[in-house]
Design a protein around this motif. Structure first.
Motif, mmCIF file in Angstrom:
data_model
loop_
_atom_site.group_PDB
_atom_site.id
_atom_site.type_symbol
_atom_site.label_atom_id
_atom_site.label_comp_id
_atom_site.label_asym_id
_atom_site.label_seq_id
_atom_site.Cartn_x
_atom_site.Cartn_y
_atom_site.Cartn_z
ATOM 1 N N LYS A 1 0.941 -1.371 0.079
ATOM 2 C CA LYS A 1 -0.057 -0.147 0.189
ATOM 3 C C LYS A 1 0.985 1.376 -0.045
ATOM 4 O O LYS A 1 2.004 1.303 0.599
ATOM 5 C CB LYS A 1 -0.878 0.026 1.274
ATOM 6 C CG LYS A 1 -1.824 -1.164 1.256
ATOM 7 C CD LYS A 1 -2.812 -1.245 2.409
ATOM 8 C CE LYS A 1 -3.794 -2.447 2.368
ATOM 9 N NZ LYS A 1 -4.904 -2.187 3.552
ATOM 10 N N ASP B 1 0.564 5.600 0.783
ATOM 11 C CA ASP B 1 -0.362 6.561 1.551
ATOM 12 C C ASP B 1 -0.048 7.755 0.466
ATOM 13 O O ASP B 1 0.527 7.799 -0.397
ATOM 14 C CB ASP B 1 0.014 7.002 2.652
ATOM 15 C CG ASP B 1 1.459 7.567 2.827
ATOM 16 O OD1 ASP B 1 2.029 7.858 1.859
ATOM 17 O OD2 ASP B 1 1.815 7.773 4.117
ATOM 18 N N ASP B 2 -0.755 8.664 0.716
ATOM 19 C CA ASP B 2 -0.995 10.027 -0.102
ATOM 20 C C ASP B 2 0.434 10.809 -0.129
ATOM 21 O O ASP B 2 0.529 11.614 -1.014
ATOM 22 C CB ASP B 2 -2.056 11.333 0.782
ATOM 23 C CG ASP B 2 -3.382 10.749 0.719
ATOM 24 O OD1 ASP B 2 -3.684 9.660 -0.191
ATOM 25 O OD2 ASP B 2 -4.001 11.170 1.545
ATOM 26 N N ALA B 3 1.223 10.374 0.839
ATOM 27 C CA ALA B 3 2.552 11.118 0.833
ATOM 28 C C ALA B 3 3.469 10.215 -0.095
ATOM 29 O O ALA B 3 4.787 10.594 -0.255
ATOM 30 C CB ALA B 3 3.071 11.345 2.043
ATOM 31 N N GLY B 4 3.034 9.141 -0.762
ATOM 32 C CA GLY B 4 3.716 8.257 -1.519
ATOM 33 C C GLY B 4 4.768 7.203 -0.684
ATOM 34 O O GLY B 4 5.665 6.640 -1.455
#
Length: 428
Positions: A200, A202-205
């Motif tokens: 996975k 997240d939004d921050a990569g």
């Protein structure tokens, strides 16, 4: 802790025993040494390489051992002398000579190492077991931390011609000077199959995975990696690992990655690293790259040129902490002069010891035959081999007996001057 009595970035081209005997006690944080291995081989750098001219014979006999080394070990380190004697019984005079040479130097290394300091002795199976006995006697068996195995990952060349199993590793004997020592854990990168579990993003990569309980996220960049064990298989042998710019041609050169690992693990920025057999200066370069202070010793004059040229290449590549500026390097031939409270002085019976060592003959070789004439003890005068005016210390190792005539001729000059004069017929 002692006060360092030499400057950072000092390189001595001299006998490392004499240099270390001039160093104050308890001043060095980390010692790495890659000494001769008693391999019964001759080594020489190829013509045209950076290290051209550097050569040494790794074959030992009792003729290579100074009598005072054995006397000092027997008098002050009986356990060490027992280990050396065992090596002589089981492996012959060559092993005994080699261990005597090494032991007298390891004794000094223990003295100059800080209580929190560490030492790594690089060797191979030829003498590693005997060296461990000697180090157990000098540092104490409880100060032994680990036998590190460096997998060389190569079986090509002359090694492939061996009858039986091919030697594929070097050994590093790792000791500390007390139970209170510096150590920074080292980690290897995670294997690809482990990284693949973090599917996975997240939004921050950032890669992550949910823990098994389904609660807090576990991020890949929060894991340090796999803790390093005492078997090192990730650093290839120098011939495989080195870049073209790193290769000097020095016959026993080690890769920078190996020294950087040791320095990172057992020292901190600003601390002092010493290599008493610095050769082509890999330890010095690695220490400079990592922001440590350093000192090196080597008997070969080429060491000075190699240190400068290799550091210049690092500066040109921007790999040094001070950018592209080549740091000042102090090149010395004279040992430092000790200033610490336990600085040794000459033995009370030094004149008698020197008389026995020189077999009653003047060190100026002024006799009627090649061996020199024998004189009564009372006729001799104690002289400094390296004059005090030139930095010579008032210690046993720097003392000799001269007849009054030779002592007046030598004065504050060197022995080469005296021996040149005594070669004249009027002194013989």
């Amino acid at each position: 802790m002692g006060e360092v009595n030499w400057a950072n970035r000092t390189l001595w081209t001299a006998d490392n025993l004499k240099v270390m005997r001039g160093m104050n006690s308890g001043t060095v944080d980390l010692i790495y040494l890659d000494p001769p291995f008693n391999s019964k081989k001759d080594y020489a750098a190829p013509i045209g390489s950076q290290a051209a001219g550097a050569a040494f014979q790794d074959t030992w006999s009792l003729d290579d051992v100074k009598r005072e080394w054995a006397e000092d070990i027997q008098a002050d380190n009986t356990a060490t002398w027992s280990a050396i004697t065992v090596a002589g019984f089981t492996n012959g005079d060559s092993a005994q000579a080699y261990l005597t040479y090494m032991a007298i130097r390891l004794i000094e290394m223990r003295r100059i190492l800080k209580p929190t300091g560490s030492i790594y002795l690089h060797c191979d199976p030829t003498m590693s077991h005997y060296l461990k006995l000697a180090m157990d006697a000098i540092f104490g068996a409880r100060k032994f931390r680990r036998e590190l195995i460096w997998n060389l990952q190569t079986t090509s060349g002359y090694k492939s011609q061996a009858v039986g199993y091919i030697r594929g590793h070097d050994t590093l004997l790792y000791y500390t000077n007390s139970s209170n020592f510096s150590f920074n854990k080292q980690y290897l990168p995670h294997k690809q199959e482990y990284i693949a579990r973090f599917k996975k993003i997240d939004d921050a990569g950032r890669q992550y995975r949910d823990d098994r309980s389904g609660g807090r996220r576990q991020y890949l960049d929060q894991t340090k990696g796999v803790q390093l064990t005492d078997v090192w298989s990730d650093i290839m042998s120098f011939q495989q690992a080195a870049t073209a710019a790193e290769i000097t041609g020095y016959p026993t050169q080690k890769p920078l990655a190996l020294l950087e690992r040791i320095i990172k693990a057992s020292s901190n920025p600003g601390e002092l690293v010493l290599d008493p057999f610095c050769g082509c200066a890999t330890t010095c370069v690695a220490a400079e790259r990592l922001g440590r202070q350093w000192a090196g010793i080597d008997i070969e004059e080429q060491a000075r040129e190699l240190v400068v040229s290799r550091l210049q290449m690092q500066a040109d590549d921007g790999a040094l902490l001070n950018g592209d500026k080549l740091p000042d390097i102090h090149h010395l031939k004279r040992p430092p002069r000790r200033t610490d409270p336990d600085t040794p002085r000459r033995s009370k019976n030094i004149k008698q010891r020197l008389y026995e060592r020189q077999q009653g003959r003047c060190a100026g070789q002024c006799g009627d035959d090649k061996q020199g004439r024998r004189l009564d003890l009372d006729l001799f005068e104690v002289d400094h081999i390296i004059p005090r005016a030139k930095g010579g210390a008032d210690v046993d190792d720097n003392l000799q007996l001269l007849c009054p005539t030779c002592n007046r001729i030598k004065g504050s000059r060197t022995m080469s001057y005296l021996l040149g004069r005594t070669a004249d017929k009027h002194l013989r």
